[in-house]
Design an enzyme around this catalytic site. Structure first.
Site, PDB file in Angstrom:
ATOM      1  N   ASN A 270       0.804  -1.223   0.000  1.00  0.00           N
ATOM      2  CA  ASN A 270       0.000   0.000   0.000  1.00  0.00           C
ATOM      3  C   ASN A 270       0.837   1.274   0.000  1.00  0.00           C
ATOM      4  OD1 ASN A 270      -2.301  -1.453  -0.306  1.00  0.00           O
ATOM      5  ND2 ASN A 270      -2.877  -1.435   1.861  1.00  0.00           N
TER       6      ASN A 270
ATOM      7  N   ARG B 108     -17.060   1.726  -1.999  1.00  0.00           N
ATOM      8  CA  ARG B 108     -15.771   2.382  -1.738  1.00  0.00           C
ATOM      9  C   ARG B 108     -15.727   3.703  -2.501  1.00  0.00           C
ATOM     10  NH1 ARG B 108     -10.991  -2.002  -2.283  1.00  0.00           N
ATOM     11  NH2 ARG B 108      -9.852  -0.481  -1.041  1.00  0.00           N
TER      12      ARG B 108
ATOM     13  N   ASP C 181      -7.267  -4.864   7.132  1.00  0.00           N
ATOM     14  CA  ASP C 181      -6.619  -5.781   6.185  1.00  0.00           C
ATOM     15  C   ASP C 181      -6.196  -7.099   6.842  1.00  0.00           C
ATOM     16  OD1 ASP C 181      -6.966  -3.807   4.336  1.00  0.00           O
ATOM     17  OD2 ASP C 181      -4.908  -3.067   4.436  1.00  0.00           O
TER      18      ASP C 181
HETATM   19  N1  EPU Z   1     -14.205   6.299   2.112  1.00  0.00           N
HETATM   20  C1  EPU Z   1     -15.217   7.142   1.756  1.00  0.00           C
HETATM   21  N2  EPU Z   1     -14.924   8.170   0.900  1.00  0.00           N
HETATM   22  C2  EPU Z   1     -13.687   8.363   0.405  1.00  0.00           C
HETATM   23  C3  EPU Z   1     -12.653   7.499   0.779  1.00  0.00           C
HETATM   24  C4  EPU Z   1     -12.944   6.454   1.646  1.00  0.00           C
HETATM   25  O1  EPU Z   1     -16.341   6.985   2.178  1.00  0.00           O
HETATM   26  O2  EPU Z   1     -13.497   9.314  -0.359  1.00  0.00           O
HETATM   27  C5  EPU Z   1     -14.502   5.158   3.010  1.00  0.00           C
HETATM   28  C6  EPU Z   1     -14.342   3.831   2.270  1.00  0.00           C
HETATM   29  O3  EPU Z   1     -15.495   3.486   1.569  1.00  0.00           O
HETATM   30  C7  EPU Z   1     -14.019   2.867   3.372  1.00  0.00           C
HETATM   31  C8  EPU Z   1     -13.218   3.726   4.336  1.00  0.00           C
HETATM   32  O4  EPU Z   1     -13.530   5.085   4.010  1.00  0.00           O
HETATM   33  O5  EPU Z   1     -15.188   2.441   4.010  1.00  0.00           O
HETATM   34  C9  EPU Z   1     -11.722   3.483   4.269  1.00  0.00           C
HETATM   35  O6  EPU Z   1     -11.231   3.931   3.065  1.00  0.00           O
HETATM   36  P1  EPU Z   1      -9.756   4.436   2.834  1.00  0.00           P
HETATM   37  O7  EPU Z   1      -9.839   5.551   1.870  1.00  0.00           O
HETATM   38  O8  EPU Z   1      -9.036   4.662   4.125  1.00  0.00           O
HETATM   39  O9  EPU Z   1      -9.164   3.170   2.138  1.00  0.00           O
HETATM   40  P2  EPU Z   1      -8.412   3.094   0.777  1.00  0.00           P
HETATM   41  O10 EPU Z   1      -7.437   4.204   0.672  1.00  0.00           O
HETATM   42  O11 EPU Z   1      -9.366   2.894  -0.333  1.00  0.00           O
HETATM   43  C10 EPU Z   1      -6.450   1.712   1.772  1.00  0.00           C
HETATM   44  C11 EPU Z   1      -5.814   0.404   1.432  1.00  0.00           C
HETATM   45  C12 EPU Z   1      -6.742  -0.736   1.817  1.00  0.00           C
HETATM   46  C13 EPU Z   1      -7.078  -0.628   3.287  1.00  0.00           C
HETATM   47  C14 EPU Z   1      -7.649   0.750   3.620  1.00  0.00           C
HETATM   48  C15 EPU Z   1      -7.902   0.965   5.095  1.00  0.00           C
HETATM   49  C16 EPU Z   1      -4.515   1.004  -0.483  1.00  0.00           C
HETATM   50  C17 EPU Z   1      -4.298   0.910  -1.932  1.00  0.00           C
HETATM   51  N3  EPU Z   1      -5.540   0.361   0.018  1.00  0.00           N
HETATM   52  O12 EPU Z   1      -7.639   1.753   0.982  1.00  0.00           O
HETATM   53  O13 EPU Z   1      -6.032  -1.908   1.567  1.00  0.00           O
HETATM   54  O14 EPU Z   1      -8.020  -1.608   3.624  1.00  0.00           O
HETATM   55  O15 EPU Z   1      -6.734   1.762   3.169  1.00  0.00           O
HETATM   56  O16 EPU Z   1      -6.753   0.772   5.821  1.00  0.00           O
HETATM   57  O17 EPU Z   1      -3.740   1.632   0.241  1.00  0.00           O
HETATM   58  C18 EPU Z   1      -5.742  -4.177   1.125  1.00  0.00           C
HETATM   59  O18 EPU Z   1      -4.513  -3.972   1.161  1.00  0.00           O
HETATM   60  O19 EPU Z   1      -6.233  -5.338   1.096  1.00  0.00           O
HETATM   61  C19 EPU Z   1      -6.639  -3.045   1.132  1.00  0.00           C
HETATM   62  C20 EPU Z   1      -7.924  -3.139   0.780  1.00  0.00           C
END
Ligand code: EPU
Length: 425
Positions: A23, A121, A304
């Site tokens: 990530n 998401r 995760d």
């Molecule tokens: N969310 C919103 N609006 C947004 C952004 C996020 O509602 O604009 C919500 C999402 O729907 C979710 C929560 O906030 O319910 C968490 O989202 P976040 O943006 O923190 O997650 P992400 O950036 O999409 C990264 C990791 C994920 C990990 C999450 C939480 C990357 C590429 N992915 O996702 O990793 O689960 O943070 O820690 O960095 C994995 O590695 O298996 C994985 C899914």
């Protein structure tokens, strides 16, 4: 079709080395677009998400070499071309191309990102940030169009401490005019890693790793050399496996502080965990007690690891309750381990698992990346030979998983099976 086949019952023993953080990798590579000379990133994991980003950068004029985990990206000839679909859809983190392209060119067209299906998401917080910086953002035929005359620093409050939005806004803001403040920023170690790379490229960022990040825009960014942090989720996955079927496993290249909440939960279950400078040792799998777990943003228990951890809970005596507060539908592994004789069910965003269960081998499906890791653990525990399908999800995020597990004694192999065999009752 490729599958993993695992003969359960083997004890894991020896040392396994953790790769660079997925990530972080998926953000560091797009961040290099912002430089005007080559950026080298050392220690990248060899996973399909990294290879997909490499080809996305090459598609828009980047010159990229990738050997032995070291990627050099010469971004000087990159042009702002639309990246509508195709590869962009293969991974969630392609959204970082929005912040990076917008930051450098003040306009970008990027297809809506793909990635694991874990419930809705949205990327509204990313878009709110881009708009606050002065971009006009529209969704046209499944692609996000970002256009700005210029980007100006702004104060942005995130409704949720989103990892992706925090990093994306940093990417867009480092070359903006003036000061940007991100309030309620996410604090994950990957955010510090990206901020470190950007700072070494000449950016002025303060507060990464806290909930307020301040960015003073600069005129330009240059190339640099950066070593990625270790993957705390991969490390955690091996710790969980060692707690389930280990007979002395050393997990090398870990920052123990990054996996502290997992360590605490394992100890609560009765597992001995020894922390050293850059390694964690689990002397042997012990009799486990049930525990309750709630996933939270960092430094809380990571979502995760919820899926692999739920499989460990099948081995604990008593009933455990595991709640995922981050994603609404991240329990697809529970159905699959049900096929393997686990006593587990889902109620809303909660998994309820009663153990100990003797798992039995079955043919199961890796519905997403961490469900895949969870099923590998279930296979290691189960009696008989487990077959895991749809392993492309696992290979998006775990570098050399088969080789690493075989290195510590697992009986796991990859096989190609025919279409006929893919019909499941
Ligand atoms: N969310 C919103 N609006 C947004 C952004 C996020 O509602 O604009 C919500 C999402 O729907 C979710 C929560 O906030 O319910 C968490 O989202 P976040 O943006 O923190 O997650 P992400 O950036 O999409 C990264 C990791 C994920 C990990 C999450 C939480 C990357 C590429 N992915 O996702 O990793 O689960 O943070 O820690 O960095 C994995 O590695 O298996 C994985 C899914």
């Amino acid at each position: 079709m490729e599958v993993y086949k695992i003969k359960g019952g083997k004890r894991l023993q020896g040392t396994v080395k953790v790769s660079g953080a997925k990530n972080s990798a998926v953000a560091l590579i797009p961040a290099s677009i912002l430089a005007n000379t080559p950026v080298t990133i050392e220690g990248l994991p060899e996973i399909s998400d990294v290879l997909t980003l490499q080809s996305l950068l090459e598609d828009v004029g980047g010159i990229v070499t990738f050997e032995n985990g070291e990627m050099t990206i010469d971004p000087s000839n990159i042009v702002s071309m639309p990246m509508p679909n195709g590869n962009v859809k293969k991974l969630r983190a392609s959204y970082y191309l929005m912040g990076a392209m917008l930051g450098r060119f003040k306009n970008a067209v990027i297809g809506l990102p793909g990635g694991c299906h874990l419930g809705p998401r949205p990327i509204d917080q990313h878009i709110k940030g881009f708009e606050a910086l002065g971009a006009k953002v529209t969704n046209e035929h499944g692609a996000i169009y970002l256009r700005a005359k210029e980007l100006r620093g702004a104060k942005i409050y995130l409704d949720f401490a989103s990892v992706g939005a925090t990093i994306n806004i940093m990417l867009a803001a480092v070359l903006a005019k003036g000061t940007t403040t991100i309030e309620n920023a996410a604090k994950e170690p990957e955010i510090i890693d990206v901020a470190t790379l950007l700072s070494n490229m000449g950016a002025n960022i303060k507060g990464a790793g806290t909930n307020i990040i301040r960015i003073e825009g600069v005129e330009e960014l240059h190339g640099t050399r950066h070593t990625i942090i270790p993957d705390r989720i991969e490390a955690g996955t091996f710790m969980i496996m060692a707690a389930a079927v280990g007979d002395g496993v050393t997990i090398d290249n870990v920052i123990p502080f990054h996996v502290e909440t997992l360590t605490a939960k394992l100890r609560e279950m009765g597992v001995e965990v020894i922390e050293e400078d850059e390694r964690v040792i689990i002397p042997k799998a012990e009799a486990l007690h049930s525990v309750d777990v709630k996933t939270l943003v960092y430094p809380g228990f990571p979502t995760d690891l919820q899926q692999p951890f739920s499989v460990l809970l099948t081995q604990a005596t008593g009933t455990s309750v595991i709640t995922d507060t981050i994603y609404s539908a991240r329990f697809k592994q529970i159905d699959e381990i049900g096929r393997m004789n686990a006593t587990a069910r889902v109620e809303g965003q909660t998994g309820i698992i009663t153990g100990p269960s003797e798992l039995q081998a079955a043919s199961v499906r890796a519905t997403d990346l961490r469900a895949g890791a969870a099923l590998v653990l279930a296979g290691l525990l189960a009696d008989g030979e487990t077959e895991i399908r749809e392993i492309q999800h696992i290979e998006r995020g775990y570098s050399s998983l088969i080789k690493k597990l075989r290195g510590i004694g697992a009986d796991i192999r990859k096989e190609i099976i025919t279409e006929e065999a893919t019909v499941r009752e």
